[in-house]
Design a protein around this motif. Structure first.
Motif, PDB file in Angstrom:
ATOM      1  N   ALA A 189      20.516 -47.351 -21.919  1.00  0.00           N
ATOM      2  CA  ALA A 189      19.322 -47.538 -21.091  1.00  0.00           C
ATOM      3  C   ALA A 189      19.011 -49.021 -20.976  1.00  0.00           C
ATOM      4  O   ALA A 189      18.627 -49.513 -19.906  1.00  0.00           O
ATOM      5  N   GLY A 190      19.203 -49.753 -22.075  1.00  0.00           N
ATOM      6  CA  GLY A 190      18.975 -51.199 -22.059  1.00  0.00           C
ATOM      7  C   GLY A 190      19.893 -51.896 -21.076  1.00  0.00           C
ATOM      8  O   GLY A 190      19.480 -52.792 -20.331  1.00  0.00           O
TER       9      GLY A 190
ATOM     10  N   SER B  99      19.708 -45.457 -26.055  1.00  0.00           N
ATOM     11  CA  SER B  99      18.762 -46.562 -25.868  1.00  0.00           C
ATOM     12  C   SER B  99      19.503 -47.810 -25.422  1.00  0.00           C
ATOM     13  O   SER B  99      19.045 -48.536 -24.521  1.00  0.00           O
TER      14      SER B  99
ATOM     15  N   ILE C 288      15.992 -51.011 -26.338  1.00  0.00           N
ATOM     16  CA  ILE C 288      16.213 -51.367 -24.929  1.00  0.00           C
ATOM     17  C   ILE C 288      15.948 -52.852 -24.736  1.00  0.00           C
ATOM     18  O   ILE C 288      16.774 -53.589 -24.177  1.00  0.00           O
TER      19      ILE C 288
ATOM     20  N   THR D 199      18.640 -55.841 -23.642  1.00  0.00           N
ATOM     21  CA  THR D 199      18.540 -56.752 -22.492  1.00  0.00           C
ATOM     22  C   THR D 199      18.740 -58.189 -22.956  1.00  0.00           C
ATOM     23  O   THR D 199      19.457 -58.974 -22.323  1.00  0.00           O
TER      24      THR D 199
ATOM     25  N   GLY E 134      23.324 -47.582 -11.761  1.00  0.00           N
ATOM     26  CA  GLY E 134      22.463 -47.082 -12.838  1.00  0.00           C
ATOM     27  C   GLY E 134      22.112 -45.620 -12.645  1.00  0.00           C
ATOM     28  O   GLY E 134      22.155 -44.823 -13.585  1.00  0.00           O
TER      29      GLY E 134
ATOM     30  N   TYR F 247      19.008 -53.482 -13.640  1.00  0.00           N
ATOM     31  CA  TYR F 247      17.910 -53.213 -12.721  1.00  0.00           C
ATOM     32  C   TYR F 247      17.054 -54.454 -12.546  1.00  0.00           C
ATOM     33  O   TYR F 247      16.605 -54.779 -11.451  1.00  0.00           O
TER      34      TYR F 247
ATOM     35  N   TYR G  15      17.217 -45.755 -16.083  1.00  0.00           N
ATOM     36  CA  TYR G  15      17.203 -46.183 -17.488  1.00  0.00           C
ATOM     37  C   TYR G  15      16.292 -45.297 -18.318  1.00  0.00           C
ATOM     38  O   TYR G  15      16.601 -44.941 -19.446  1.00  0.00           O
TER      39      TYR G  15
ATOM     40  N   LEU H  40      21.282 -50.529 -18.416  1.00  0.00           N
ATOM     41  CA  LEU H  40      20.851 -50.173 -17.061  1.00  0.00           C
ATOM     42  C   LEU H  40      19.606 -50.962 -16.679  1.00  0.00           C
ATOM     43  O   LEU H  40      19.457 -51.419 -15.540  1.00  0.00           O
ATOM     44  N   PHE H  41      18.723 -51.136 -17.653  1.00  0.00           N
ATOM     45  CA  PHE H  41      17.502 -51.895 -17.405  1.00  0.00           C
ATOM     46  C   PHE H  41      17.850 -53.349 -17.076  1.00  0.00           C
ATOM     47  O   PHE H  41      17.242 -53.950 -16.189  1.00  0.00           O
ATOM     48  N   THR H  42      18.837 -53.884 -17.798  1.00  0.00           N
ATOM     49  CA  THR H  42      19.277 -55.260 -17.534  1.00  0.00           C
ATOM     50  C   THR H  42      19.796 -55.386 -16.108  1.00  0.00           C
ATOM     51  O   THR H  42      19.494 -56.342 -15.391  1.00  0.00           O
TER      52      THR H  42
ATOM     53  N   SER I  31      23.170 -42.550 -15.108  1.00  0.00           N
ATOM     54  CA  SER I  31      22.170 -41.712 -15.766  1.00  0.00           C
ATOM     55  C   SER I  31      22.446 -40.237 -15.497  1.00  0.00           C
ATOM     56  O   SER I  31      22.271 -39.398 -16.376  1.00  0.00           O
TER      57      SER I  31
END
Ligand code: ADP
Ligand code: MG
Lengths: 340, 512
Positions: A247-248, A244, A93, A97, A188, A254, A68, A250-252, A192
Motif C-alpha cells: 500500500a505504501g 502495508s 505506509i 513512502t 495501482g 499515487y 492503496y 502504491l501511495f508513493t 489492488s
C-alpha cells in the motif's frame, strides 16, 4: 450403514423465523454494505448527473484513488479475521513512502530494485510484531502500537523533510493507464484488484486461510484441534506488514513523494473499511469482498463530498464515524442473536 | 493368559501449576480394544492428565510410551499425528466454521494446495452418516445446540487420521466428560459409537461424572484422588460403594463415628418451595422445601450438582424450568437481586473469586451487601455502619478485630467469617452456604458450624453444602442427596442415618 436418504436436521429449531435466520447469515453484512454502496451511487447519480457523476471514469476513479487503501484494508482483514488488530498500518505506509523516495532519489537505486526491498522490510516488520505477539503472549494492540511509533520514528531517521520523486521510470509507472474502453485504470488500481483476488483465494481455498478463520473463531480451540495457531498468527501479521508496504508503494506512486507524515492514521481508515465491510472485530467472521465494498463506500463518500463542492472534507470523517457506529450496532445485533 | 501389551503407558507423571501439584506420580495404562474410565472427584487431576498426554501441558516428570516406544508429545498436533484423538472437557471447536470444516480443519482434502470443498463436504457427510448421526454438515456449527456440537467434536476425533497426511489413524480416543451436556438418547448414540470403535480395536479413555454410565460402558478404571493414583480396577470387580470410597478416600469405619448432637426441633412452616426447578446441563428438575429455622444439608460427590442447585435458588443461574416461592410469593429468580430482595443470601464456595474483594477493608467488605440491598443512592450513615460492623466482628470473632484490615491479608477462616458477616448483616431468611468450611482450620470450622446451629435456632433457614458427610449429618434436619446432577433423595435426619447410609444412597441413587 443405511443408505436411505435422510432429511437433514434443521439447524437449531429455535430460530425458525425468517428474519432471525437472515440475521444469522454471515453474508448479511456484506449484502448490507453492497446495498448501501449501490444506494449511495444511485443517489449520487440523481443529484449530480449534470456534473458528470454518471461518467464511468468517476466509478473507476474510486479504484484509482483508493487502491492503496484497499491493499492496506486487505491486510487488515486478515488480522481482524484472526481476532487481532494492526495499528502499525499507517506508519508502515508512511515509512515505505520515505524509504522508497530516499532509495530512488538519494541513493539512485532503480525502482524495480526498491520495490522488493520495501516489500521485504514491511513483511519483516509484520513478522517481528507477530513473533512478539505470539511468543510473549502480548496483546496485539500494544505490540502494533509500538510498531506504529517505531515506523513513524524511522521515517524521521531517514529525513525530516519530505522527498519528492522526480525519477522518470517512477512517473511513467505512475502515469501508466490500462484502457477499458469506457475509461481507464491505473497500475495501482490493477495491483489492488489482483491483491484482492489473491486474498480471496487464500482465505477460502487454502488451509492457511481457513486457519485464520479458525483462530479468529476460537484460538484456544484451534490450538486444541491441533492447528499450528502460533505460526498462523505470525503469518497473519506478516501478511499485514506486506500489504502495508505494498500500500505504501502504491501511495508513493499515487502521490509521487515520500513524507514522514504520509498516511498518518490510515490504519484507522483501513480498520473502518474492514468493519463497514462486515467483518467482526472479534474475529472469525467476515469476507474479503465486504472489505472491497467497505473501501468503495468510504471512497464514494469522498467523491460525493467533492461533487457537493461546498462541504468541507471533514464531512468525510463525520460520515465515516456515523457509518462505523451503524455497522458496529449491526455486528452487535448479530452476535447477540448467536448467543441465544 | 498373558495380558496383551498396552497401547499407551504413562508412568510417574508429575504436573505442577504455580501453587498446585495437580499430578504427583500417576501411572496409567490403556489397552487396545478397551474402554477405560478415569475416575476421581472434581479437581482430582483427570483433565490435567489428559492434557499432559495430549501435549497441551508439558510434563514435569514421568514418561509416556506409545506402542512400546517412548514418546514426547509436545502439542495437540503431535498427539493427533501419533494417533491420539481427543475431545476435551470444554467444547473445542470453532463455532464460526461449518460442521464439515470443523471435522476436517487441519487436514482438509487439497489438490495442489487448493481445498476441495465439494470433496470435503461429501466426506464429512459420509463420516457423519457412517456414525449414524443426522447433521447438515454445511451449516455453521454455532447453529446447533451444545449437545450436537459435542457429537461433532467426537466425529472429528474419530475422523482424525482418515484423511491424507494425518498419519497413524486413531489408536487412542480420549473423551473428557463428553456426556455432561447430552441427553439420554444422545448418550446412547455415543455409547453405540464407542462400542463400535472399541470393537475395531481403538483404546478409549472415558471420563464421566455419571457412575451409571461408567458401569454401563467401561471395562476397566483408574481412580485418582488429589492428583495421586489410588488404583486400577476392573469395573466388574469394584462396586459403586467401593468406587466412591476410593474417590473420596475414607475408610468406612472412619465415617461411622457418630457425633452426639441434638438438633433443635422447632422447625417452623415452609419458607421456600422449589417446584420442578431445573436447568439443562446444570441440574435436573427438582422439588425442594425448606422450612423456617430448618437446616437442609446437601450431600453428594463433587460435581454431582450441589453448587448448581444452590445457584438456581439464588438466581445466579437462570432456571429453564420450574418456579420458586419464598414466603408464599413466587419469585422470578432471573438475577441474584430477586433472590436477595426475597431474603436469600449466598456464600459462594469461591470466596476469593466470587465473594470477597481482597483489596477492600473488612468494613467495606462487610457493608457491601447491605449497601447493595439499600441501593447505592442511600448510603448507610457512618455511625450506624461502624456500629453494625463492630457488632458482627465481635459476634463472629473475626481476627484481627480491626475493621480497617485488608481482607486479602486475613486467614481463610476469617475471610469466610467476613463473607458470612456480610450476608448476616442483611438479615436473610435463607442463608445458602456453599462449602463454608473448605480450606479453613479446625477451630474456625467448629465455630462456623456452631454459628449455623445458633442461626437456625433463631429461626433462620440454612442450606448447607459440604464435602464432608459428617458435617452435613451433624447440622442438618433434612439431607438432600445428589447424584449425577439429580436430587435423588431427601432424607429426614435421625439417629439411624449414618454416613454409610448416605454413601449407599449416593452410590445406588435411591434411599431404602
Ligand atoms: N491451568 C491451570 N492452572 C493452574 N491450576 C490448574 C490448571 N488446570 C488445573 N489446575 C488445577 O489442577 C487440579 C486438577 O484439575 P483438573 O485436572 O481439571 O481436575 P478434574 O478434571 O479431575 O476435575 C485442580 O486443583 C485445578 O485447580
Ligand atoms: Mg475435568
Amino acid at each position: 450403514m443405511s443408505t436411505a436418504t435422510k432429511t437433514p436436521t434443521v439447524p437449531d429449531s429455535r430460530t425458525t423465523s425468517k428474519g432471525a435466520r437472515l440475521l444469522g447469515d454471515r453474508r448479511l453484512p456484506v449484502l448490507v454494505t453492497a446495498t448501501l454502496f449501490l444506494a449511495m451511487y444511485i443517489a449520487g447519480l440523481s443529484r449530480y448527473t449534470n456534473y458528470g457523476f454518471g461518467e464511468p471514469q468517476v466509478f473507476l476513479n474510486l479504484f484509482i484513488d483508493n487502491g492503496y487503501l484497499l491493499v492496506a484494508a486487505v491486510g487488515a482483514t486478515f488480522v481482524i479475521l484472526s481476532g487481532g488488530i494492526d495499528l502499525s498500518v499507517g506508519s508502515v505506509i508512511g515509512f515505505t513512502t520515505m524509504l522508497t523516495a530516499w532509495l530512488v532519489e538519494k541513493q539512485g537505486l532503480p525502482i524495480l530494485v526498491v520495490i522488493p526491498i520495501a516489500l521485504g522490510v514491511g513483511a519483516f516488520g509484520g513478522f517481528l510484531m507477530g513473533y512478539v505477539i505470539h511468543n510473549f503472549e502480548i496483546q496485539p494492540f500494544i505490540v502494533t502500537l509500538a510498531g506504529l511509533f517505531l515506523f513513524r520514528g524511522l521515517c524521521l531517521v531517514i529525513s525530516k523533510e519530505s522527498i519528492s520523486i522526480g525519477d522518470a521510470s517512477v512517473s511513467s509507472m505512475a502515469q501508466a493507464q490500462a484502457s477499458l474502453g469506457v475509461g481507464f485504470l491505473s497500475v495501482g488500481a490493477i495491483v489492488s484488484l489482483v491483491v484482492l483476488a489473491v486474498a480471496f483465494y487464500v482465505l477460502h481455498y487454502t488451509r492457511f486461510g481457513r486457519r485464520v478463520y479458525a483462530i479468529g473463531g476460537n484460538e484456544q480451540s484451534a490450538m486444541l484441534m491441533g492447528l499450528p495457531q502460533g505460526g498462523t498468527k505470525i503469518a497473519v501479521y506478516t501478511v499485514s506488514g506486506f500489504c502495508s508496504a505494498l500500500a505504501g508503494l502504491l501511495f508513493t506512486l499515487y502521490i509521487q513523494s515520500g513524507d514522514p507524515l504520509h498516511a498518518t492514521g490510515m490504519e484507522l481508515d483501513a480498520i473502518a473499511a474492514v468493519v463497514i465491510g462486515g467483518t467482526l472485530l472479534t474475529g472469525g467472521s467476515g469476507y474479503i469482498l465486504g472489505t472491497l465494498f467497505g473501501v468503495l463506500v468510504l471512497g464514494l463518500i469522498k467523491s460525493i463530498i467533492q461533487f457537493e463542492g461546498t462541504l468541507s472534507s471533514w464531512w468525510t470523517k463525520i460520515a465515516t464515524g456515523v457509518l462505523l457506529c451503524a455497522f458496529i450496532l449491526i455486528q452487535r445485533a448479530m452476535t447477540t442473536r448467536k448467543k441465544t | 493368559m498373558a495380558e496383551p501389551l498396552p497401547v499407551l503407558e504413562m508412568t510417574g507423571i508429575v504436573k505442577e501449576f504455580p501453587g498446585v501439584r495437580a499430578l504427583s506420580g500417576v501411572d496409567f495404562r490403556l489397552f487396545p480394544g478397551e474402554i477405560h474410565a478415569l475416575m476421581g472427584e472434581n479437581g482430582a487431576g483427570k483433565s490435567t492428565l489428559i492434557k499432559v498426554l495430549t501435549g497441551v501441558y508439558s510434563l514435569d516428570g514421568g514418561t509416556v510410551t506409545l506402542d512400546g516406544k517412548a514418546v514426547r508429545i509436545g502439542s495437540p498436533l503431535q498427539a493427533q499425528q501419533a494417533g491420539i484423538s481427543t475431545v476435551y472437557q470444554e467444547v473445542n471447536l470453532c463455532p464460526n466454521l461449518s460442521v464439515a470444516e470443523n471435522i476436517f480443519i487441519g487436514r482438509e482434502p487439497t489438490r495442489a494446495g487448493r481445498i476441495q470443498w465439494k470433496r470435503m463436504r461429501k466426506e464429512a457427510a459420509e463420516l457423519v452418516d457412517r456414525l449414524g448421526l443426522d447433521i447438515d454438515v454445511t451449516a455453521p456449527l454455532s447453529s446447533y445446540p451444545l449437545a450436537v456440537q459435542q457429537l461433532v467434536a467426537i466425529v472429528r476425533s474419530v475422523g482424525t487420521g482418515d484423511s491424507d497426511g494425518a498419519g497413524a489413524g486413531t489408536k487412542v480416543l480420549v473423551l473428557d466428560e463428553p456426556t455432561s451436556s447430552l441427553d439420554r438418547d444422545e448418550v446412547l448414540e455415543l455409547f453405540r459409537l464407542m462400542r463400535q470403535l472399541r470393537d475395531e480395536g481403538v483404546a478409549i479413555l472415558f471420563v464421566s461424572h455419571f457412575l451409571d454410565q461408567i458401569y454401563e460402558i467401561c471395562d476397566r478404571m483408574t481412580v485418582l484422588r488429589n492428583g495421586a493414583l489410588v488404583g486400577e480396577h476392573l469395573v466388574s470387580e469394584l462396586d459403586q460403594v467401593g468406587l466412591i470410597h476410593l474417590m473420596i478416600g475414607k475408610a468406612m469405619d472412619q465415617l461411622e463415628e457418630l457425633h452426639e448432637h441434638q438438633l433443635h426441633a422447632d422447625v417452623g412452616e415452609a419458607l421456600l418451595h422449589a417446584d420442578g426447578l431445573g436447568r439443562t446441563g446444570g441440574i435436573a428438575p427438582f422439588d425442594l422445601e425448606i422450612k423456617k429455622g430448618e437446616v437442609v444439608g446437601l450431600a453428594g460427590l463433587l460435581g454431582s450438582g450441589r453448587t448448581e442447585l444452590a445457584r438456581l435458588l439464588f438466581g445466579a443461574d437462570q432456571p429453564d424450568s420450574g418456579k420458586v416461592t419464598i414466603g408464599g410469593k413466587q419469585v422470578s429468580m432471573s438475577a441474584p437481586n430477586d433472590a436477595i430482595s426475597a431474603g436469600v443470601a449466598f456464600c459462594s464456595e469461591n470466596r476469593k473469586t466470587e465473594g470477597l474483594v481482597p483489596d477492600l477493608t473488612v468494613r467495606e467488605n462487610i457493608i457491601l451487601a447491605l449497601q447493595a440491598a439499600r441501593g447505592w443512592t442511600r448510603p448507610i450513615p457512618a455511625a450506624q455502619r461502624d456500629e453494625l460492623v463492630a457488632k458482627y466482628i465481635k459476634a463472629l470473632d473475626i481476627r484481627p478485630a480491626n475493621p480497617e484490615a485488608r481482607v486479602g491479608q486475613l486467614s481463610g477462616g476469617n475471610q469466610q467469617k467476613v463473607l458470612l458477616a456480610r450476608w448476616l448483616i442483611t438479615q436473610p431468611k435463607l442463608l445458602i452456604l456453599d462449602e463454608p468450611t473448605r480450606g479453613i482450620d479446625v477451630g474456625a470450622k467448629a465455630e462456623i458450624q456452631k454459628l449455623v446451629v445458633s442461626l437456625s435456632e433463631e429461626g433462620m433457614s440454612v442450606l448447607y453444602i459440604a464435602a464432608e458427610l459428617e458435617e452435613v449429618l451433624r447440622l442438618s434436619h433434612t439431607i438432600g442427596v445428589l447424584r449425577d446432577r439429580k436430587l435423588v433423595a431427601q432424607i429426614a435426619n435421625g439417629p439411624e442415618i449414618t454416613p454409610t447410609r448416605i454413601l449407599e444412597t449416593i452410590a445406588s441413587g435411591e434411599h431404602q
